[in-house]
Design an enzyme around this catalytic site. Sequence first.
Site, mmCIF file in Angstrom:
data_model
loop_
_atom_site.group_PDB
_atom_site.id
_atom_site.type_symbol
_atom_site.label_atom_id
_atom_site.label_comp_id
_atom_site.label_asym_id
_atom_site.label_seq_id
_atom_site.Cartn_x
_atom_site.Cartn_y
_atom_site.Cartn_z
ATOM 1 N N ASP A 86 -5.570 9.006 7.903
ATOM 2 C CA ASP A 86 -6.078 9.422 6.599
ATOM 3 C C ASP A 86 -7.602 9.540 6.598
ATOM 4 O O ASP A 86 -8.300 8.525 6.623
ATOM 5 C CB ASP A 86 -5.622 8.398 5.549
ATOM 6 C CG ASP A 86 -6.097 8.723 4.153
ATOM 7 O OD1 ASP A 86 -6.450 9.891 3.896
ATOM 8 O OD2 ASP A 86 -6.102 7.806 3.307
ATOM 9 N N SER A 89 -9.674 7.709 3.489
ATOM 10 C CA SER A 89 -9.854 6.263 3.319
ATOM 11 C C SER A 89 -10.376 5.692 4.629
ATOM 12 O O SER A 89 -10.462 6.406 5.629
ATOM 13 C CB SER A 89 -8.540 5.581 2.901
ATOM 14 O OG SER A 89 -7.583 5.639 3.950
ATOM 15 N N ASN A 91 -9.798 2.025 5.821
ATOM 16 C CA ASN A 91 -9.215 0.784 6.343
ATOM 17 C C ASN A 91 -7.918 1.030 7.091
ATOM 18 O O ASN A 91 -7.159 1.949 6.774
ATOM 19 C CB ASN A 91 -8.928 -0.197 5.209
ATOM 20 C CG ASN A 91 -10.177 -0.795 4.611
ATOM 21 O OD1 ASN A 91 -10.832 -0.178 3.771
ATOM 22 N ND2 ASN A 91 -10.519 -2.009 5.032
ATOM 23 N N TRP A 93 -4.343 -0.829 7.758
ATOM 24 C CA TRP A 93 -3.493 -1.940 7.340
ATOM 25 C C TRP A 93 -2.033 -1.620 7.648
ATOM 26 O O TRP A 93 -1.635 -0.457 7.695
ATOM 27 C CB TRP A 93 -3.669 -2.278 5.866
ATOM 28 C CG TRP A 93 -3.191 -1.220 4.898
ATOM 29 C CD1 TRP A 93 -3.930 -0.223 4.347
ATOM 30 C CD2 TRP A 93 -1.853 -1.070 4.393
ATOM 31 N NE1 TRP A 93 -3.145 0.554 3.535
ATOM 32 C CE2 TRP A 93 -1.876 0.054 3.535
ATOM 33 C CE3 TRP A 93 -0.667 -1.766 4.567
ATOM 34 C CZ2 TRP A 93 -0.733 0.497 2.862
ATOM 35 C CZ3 TRP A 93 0.483 -1.326 3.899
ATOM 36 C CH2 TRP A 93 0.435 -0.205 3.054
ATOM 37 N N TYR A 129 -4.476 3.589 -3.714
ATOM 38 C CA TYR A 129 -4.360 4.981 -3.279
ATOM 39 C C TYR A 129 -3.844 5.815 -4.451
ATOM 40 O O TYR A 129 -3.629 5.313 -5.543
ATOM 41 C CB TYR A 129 -3.410 5.102 -2.080
ATOM 42 C CG TYR A 129 -3.886 4.345 -0.859
ATOM 43 C CD1 TYR A 129 -4.768 4.927 0.051
ATOM 44 C CD2 TYR A 129 -3.464 3.043 -0.612
ATOM 45 C CE1 TYR A 129 -5.214 4.235 1.176
ATOM 46 C CE2 TYR A 129 -3.904 2.341 0.505
ATOM 47 C CZ TYR A 129 -4.778 2.947 1.389
ATOM 48 O OH TYR A 129 -5.221 2.258 2.482
ATOM 49 N N ASP A 268 -9.290 16.176 3.583
ATOM 50 C CA ASP A 268 -8.500 14.945 3.516
ATOM 51 C C ASP A 268 -7.107 15.131 4.101
ATOM 52 O O ASP A 268 -6.238 15.749 3.491
ATOM 53 C CB ASP A 268 -8.408 14.487 2.058
ATOM 54 C CG ASP A 268 -7.682 13.168 1.894
ATOM 55 O OD1 ASP A 268 -7.363 12.526 2.910
ATOM 56 O OD2 ASP A 268 -7.434 12.769 0.741
ATOM 57 N N THR A 271 -3.847 13.773 1.982
ATOM 58 C CA THR A 271 -3.341 14.415 0.773
ATOM 59 C C THR A 271 -2.625 15.697 1.175
ATOM 60 O O THR A 271 -3.174 16.521 1.897
ATOM 61 C CB THR A 271 -4.494 14.742 -0.203
ATOM 62 O OG1 THR A 271 -5.099 13.519 -0.619
ATOM 63 C CG2 THR A 271 -3.981 15.474 -1.429
#
Length: 375
Positions: A86, A89, A91, A93, A129, A268, A271
């Site tokens: 992505d 963003s 991070n 996880w 998100y 992006d 998306t």
Amino acid sequence: MMKGLVVLLASAALAQCLHKVPLMKGKTARDALKEKGLWEEYRKKHPYNPMAKFSRSESLTNDADLSYYGTISIGSPPQHFTVIFDTGSSNLWVPSAFCSSKACDDHNKFYPWLSSTFEWDNRRLSINYGTGGMTGFLGGDTVEVGGAAVKGQVLGLSQTEDSFMTYMSADGILGLAFQSIAADNVVPVFDNMVRQHLVPLPVFSVYLGGTDVQSSEVVFGGADPNHYVGEITWIPLTSATYWQVKMDSVKVAGQTVACSGGCQAIIDTGTSLIVGPTADIDSLSSRLGASTNQFGEAAVSCQKVRSMPEVTFSLHGRDFTIPASAYVLQSSDECTAGFGRGGSQQLWILGDVFIREYYAIFDAAAKHVGLAKSA
């Protein structure tokens, strides 16, 4: 810059250093829900709001027409996870063994005590998100991406996840935007790949193919000239947060229908649609002959797709045109234009509908994005 990059990519020695992540396009969560007769109910309960998220080679799968994901591993011995790559963003996880949410039940979970290289971190983590969010804690471990082992990567481990993850095939998310927007100021995975000299250049690129499950990929450390044709257009960033650029206009048949006078846009991969301010999207949809259905989607006649006009996005003085065959999303029972409402916020998101047409190169050092027609 472009000429030097092409020369470098022609080097066999450099090619061996590139880390490619193939992307796969497979059966979507939307299809699975439709087969069970649950899609309409799910859309009503979980409306998609893409603007809310703005609080070496590996395969990616298209999931619910929202994202592409690939496989990574974490820990020693490695535990494997699928993650959304992505660029909107920052991070990384994945679900943890401590996750109590239903969304974690059908996903791989990370077990810290099974990894000899895991380091505990007492900081909490919370990320939102477009379709929901997660909460959990941070930890550190070795993360392998496209054959590159990133040592001491700080990552998030979820303890709660909103229900939107229940129907997604990916286990977690790997953010590729800048550290400036990372929760808890965590150093992103790609930044550590550069710092640890795991890639030859501070560049990564994304190719999103069609229905061929083996065609799509992320390349860390450069670009693959086999996936684009013609020249690369380099567009400077206006903000090193997301991969954000200035957009000059949105045109249909040579007439400006949105972004009049200029606006901001981000490239992006997280998306699926091309998203813009509600007023602009309504203007664009009207020009295309689309009607907004009860879910806010721009419905079009499947019989009229061939006669629908192209949509042109002007970036840095260069036109990038998307034909109707690319922006109309067809399923077994409906056709919708791949444009989504983003509310009143004056920011456009050029998502997968755009990136499938234009190979995207992300240069973290020079802080610009390169776009070229996908091959």
